[in-house]
Scaffold this active site. Structure first.
Site, mmCIF file in Angstrom:
data_model
loop_
_atom_site.group_PDB
_atom_site.id
_atom_site.type_symbol
_atom_site.label_atom_id
_atom_site.label_comp_id
_atom_site.label_asym_id
_atom_site.label_seq_id
_atom_site.Cartn_x
_atom_site.Cartn_y
_atom_site.Cartn_z
ATOM 1 C CE LYS A 190 -4.099 -1.991 0.144
ATOM 2 N NZ LYS A 190 -5.059 -1.830 -0.964
ATOM 3 C CD GLU A 239 -10.066 4.191 0.501
ATOM 4 O OE1 GLU A 239 -9.940 5.417 0.379
ATOM 5 O OE2 GLU A 239 -9.325 3.372 -0.084
ATOM 6 C CB SER A 268 -0.108 -8.019 -1.408
ATOM 7 O OG SER A 268 -1.019 -8.816 -0.677
HETATM 8 C C1 LIG Z 1 -1.840 -7.034 2.210
HETATM 9 C C2 LIG Z 1 -2.964 -6.642 1.317
HETATM 10 N N1 LIG Z 1 -3.079 -7.248 0.127
HETATM 11 C C3 LIG Z 1 -4.085 -6.935 -0.711
HETATM 12 C C4 LIG Z 1 -5.043 -6.006 -0.384
HETATM 13 C C5 LIG Z 1 -6.154 -5.758 -1.335
HETATM 14 O O1 LIG Z 1 -6.061 -4.542 -2.018
HETATM 15 P P1 LIG Z 1 -5.652 -4.501 -3.526
HETATM 16 O O2 LIG Z 1 -6.519 -5.456 -4.254
HETATM 17 O O3 LIG Z 1 -5.895 -3.088 -3.910
HETATM 18 O O4 LIG Z 1 -4.228 -4.858 -3.644
HETATM 19 C C6 LIG Z 1 -4.954 -5.341 0.843
HETATM 20 C C7 LIG Z 1 -5.943 -4.329 1.223
HETATM 21 O O5 LIG Z 1 -6.061 -3.881 2.323
HETATM 22 C C8 LIG Z 1 -3.885 -5.671 1.714
HETATM 23 O O6 LIG Z 1 -3.771 -5.079 2.913
#
Ligand SMILES: Cc1ncc(COP(=O)(O)O)c(C=O)c1O
Lengths: 287, 409
Positions: B97, B119, B386
């Site tokens: 993020k 948000e 992620s």
């Molecule tokens: C670690 C992590 N992966 C994925 C996401 C999902 O968001 P996005 O699809 O925008 O990557 C989030 C959202 O809070 C997250 O914290």
């Protein structure tokens, strides 16, 4: 004049007749906002049918949406009450149709968000709205950049697309906002959501004056207008005054359906009296 | 695969459209600001000084580049494809993020904005936003649904420590979509001085493109790292999809490479057929919400329905418009993983690699579990790791506590 405006203006619309008549009477229109189906279908019908007698000149009827991003708590809760009690787009159109059976003059403008219309199907929605007797649409999340979605098709069905101008609409942006506008211009008096703070009087009057230099369409002012006094002050220089959250609050605070109907209609009467008198005094500041 | 070339650079068009998706479905009050943001961003994109600052903060503050790590034990465990983890969880604040937040806060500074709002769902975006706001000395307000506040208390505390004000959102289901509604309401009310840092590739144009560009650093690095390690591109890329920012960040630099297969994993909740899920592409229909047209979970009257996922960050009834378009173009395959599959993959990753992934990320790993075993070792599969799972300890303990003799955290 654009082709679209011409189509709309070929035969006199209810909105045009309404504004023409009020001009003769030298008074602004009182525009009420209620959410269709709030608090439930039958009370909502009674509320709607009683509005013209209570003194409303133009009716805005909200199409409830689950995610009303431009609305404050009052209208959010109204939408939820309506949806929880089974309100749908089809039922809202049916409400208009039944209203038209007994009233052929008071303009009705449907107000809401694009998604429920998009899902209903734009063509089908416009055909049904037009045959039900809808005069105009205010769709909060369709700026001029998306005119081909609904604004232009609406014109072909003889339905006005009422455009919002706001405190952030600068001179550069204004022509775009006005380009395909019809019916009237809705000036949003404060940057914010419905039911928020009251507009600053001086700034509002000059904004409306500026808007008037750029359009011949009637100008309605709404957002944050709650009282008869505010309505009268703003009605001196605008062509219409819109009151929404204050009416919707009456529904929330009522203990019974009858009380809701009484409270809404009595606030409407008060507002109506006030806009009828607001240009009569010789010393405008006192008004 | 016979894909049109230049999928990556031509879109969105000037109106923010990816085919029929995207756009700028917002209140007129916001339009001038959104147009200004679009211009500012276009300038920044080609401004060497902006890019220099961005690179500086990505390096020294975020800790980039993140490693592309060969997950040897996970590879052995599944017994098929070679699995590489793109270690976004090692970034400062523990997820991808912040890549986006750094970019947007620099823009906010450039535009002279005095206040930051955002948000958040899982709280990772909220933490990343609160972090950059602290770093740049800007007051910060975070909207978070009450359901999410409940299940992500560690992150709520982190945000408070970082000086952010948390505003609990009770409307709707008290999750991400409601937080976004409330943030939009704040924005429209404070349009003069406020910058809204949207956390994923959703919202009105230019957000989906801008957030994508800031996240594309993930894919660019992966590309270079894989070329360095193997002298060739990966065969497949796997990422979880909430709004879709970590996925598009990884995918985007590879869109024009037809041999690179891409798989986005939506949150299947209790199963797409159960109706309790957050899989907008697999279980939704096109509609308009939060400023763009995309696939949404909604009833036939166009009312948005509640999403469900064990992971707060995926618990959103929509998806970024570019994903809707890539889905219809069939360039990316979108699948789903259930809560249970994600929890299972979560544990495998902990035990095999010593990495506790976020529950969001565990959805991507669940797809790896299904796909990797039947592929040959030469198949190079990159998973976007992620985020890290520290924030999820409470939720996981709730579901798995008994197994470990832990009742509550
Ligand atoms: C670690 C992590 N992966 C994925 C996401 C999902 O968001 P996005 O699809 O925008 O990557 C989030 C959202 O809070 C997250 O914290």
């Amino acid at each position: 004049m654009s082709a679209i405006q011409e189509t709309v203006m070929n035969n006199t619309s209810r909105l045009e007749s309404c504004f023409a008549e009020l001009k003769q009477q030298n008074r602004p229109a009182l525009v009420s906002y209620l959410t269709a189906g709030d608090p439930e279908a039958e009370t909502s019908r009674r509320l709607l049918h009683g509005l013209p007698n209570a003194g409303v000149d133009i009716i805005e009827l909200g199409m409830p949406f689950s995610d009303p991003m431009a609305d404050g708590p009052a209208i959010q809760k109204a939408a939820l009450r309506a949806l929880n009690n089974g309100q749908t787009q089809a039922k809202t159109l049916e409400m208009v149709r039944r209203f038209r059976e007994e009233n052929s003059t008071t303009p009705i403008v449907l107000m809401g968000y694009y998604n429920p219309i998009f899902c209903y199907g734009v063509d089908r929605f416009l055909a049904d709205a037009s045959s039900a007797g809808v005069d105009g649409l205010i769709v909060v999340d369709l700026p001029p950049e998306h005119d081909e979605e609904l604004c232009q098709p609406a014109a072909q069905h003889g339905i006005d697309f009422i455009r919002l101008a706001t405190p952030t609409t600068d001179a550069k942006r204004l022509p775009k906002v006005l380009a395909n506008a019809s019916g009237f211009i809705y000036y949003v008096s404060v940057a914010g959501v419905t039911g928020g703070s009251a507009p600053t009087p001086e700034r509002l009057e000059s904004s409306v004056a500026q808007l008037r230099q750029n359009t011949d369409l009637p100008i309605a002012v709404g957002f944050g207008i709650r009282t008869a006094e505010q309505a009268a002050t703003i009605g001196r220089y605008s062509d219409a005054v819109v009151v929404g959250s204050a009416l919707v609050d009456c529904i929330e605070h009522a203990n019974t359906p009858n009380e809701a109907v009484e409270r809404v209609h009595s606030l409407v009467s008060e507002l109506a009296e006030s806009v009828r008198a607001c240009r009569e005094v010789s010393e405008p500041q006192v008004c | 695969m016979n894909q049109p070339v230049d999928l990556s650079n031509s879109l969105p068009d000037a109106n923010g459209l990816f085919g029929r998706f995207g756009g700028r479905f917002v209140a007129e009050t916001l339009m001038p600001l959104i147009l200004e943001l679009q211009d500012e961003y276009a300038t920044a994109k080609n401004d060497p000084e902006f890019q220099r600052q961005l690179a500086y903060f990505q390096g020294d503050y975020v800790g980039r580049p993140s490693p592309l790590y060969f997950a040897e034990r996970l590879t052995e465990h599944f017994g098929g494809a070679s699995i590489y983890l793109k270690r976004e969880e090692l970034n400062h604040t523990g997820a991808h993020k912040i890549n986006n937040c750094i970019g947007q806060v620099l823009l906010a500074k450039q535009m002279g904005k005095k206040r930051i709002i955002a948000e958040t769902g899982a709280g990772m975006h909220g933490v990343a936003t609160a972090t950059v706001a602290a770093r740049f000395g800007l007051p910060c307000v975070i909207y978070m649904g009450t359901t999410d506040i409940e299940r992500q208390q560690t992150n709520v505390f982190r945000m408070k420590l970082l000086g952010a004000e948390i505003i609990p959102v009770t409307s709707g289901t008290g999750t991400l979509k409601d937080a976004m509604n409330e943030a939009l309401r704040d924005w429209v009310t404070n349009v003069d001085d406020t910058f809204y840092i949207i956390g994923t590739v959703a919202g009105p144009h230019p957000y989906p493109a801008m957030v994508r560009d800031f996240q594309a650093v993930i894919g660019h690095e992966t590309r270079n790292q894989m070329l360095e390690k193997h002298g060739r591109l990966p065969d497949s890329l796997v990422a979880c999809v909430g709004g879709g920012s970590n996925a598009i960040g990884l995918f985007h630099p590879f869109l024009d490479d037809p041999d690179v297969k891409m798989i986005g994993v939506e949150a299947g909740g209790k199963g797409v057929k159960s109706g309790h899920h957050a899989a907008s592409l697999n279980g939704g229909t096109p509609g308009v919400l939060h400023g763009n047209r995309t696939y949404l979970l909604q009833n036939e009257d166009g009312q948005i329905t509640d999403a469900h996922s064990i992971s707060a960050g995926l618990d959103y009834p929509g998806i970024g418009p570019e994903h809707a378009w890539l889905h219809e173009q069939k360039r990316v395959e979108y699948v789903s993983a259930t809560d249970e599959e994600a929890l299972e993959a979560f544990q495998v990753c902990c035990r095999q690699e010593g990495i506790i992934p976020a529950l969001e990320t565990a959805h991507a790993l669940a797809e790896v579990a299904k796909r990797a075993p039947s592929l040959p070792r030469e198949h190079l599969m990159v998973v976007n790791l992620s985020g890290r799972g520290d924030k999820d300890m409470m939720s996981v303990a709730h579901h798995l506590g008994d197994k470990f003799g832990v009742k509550q955290l």
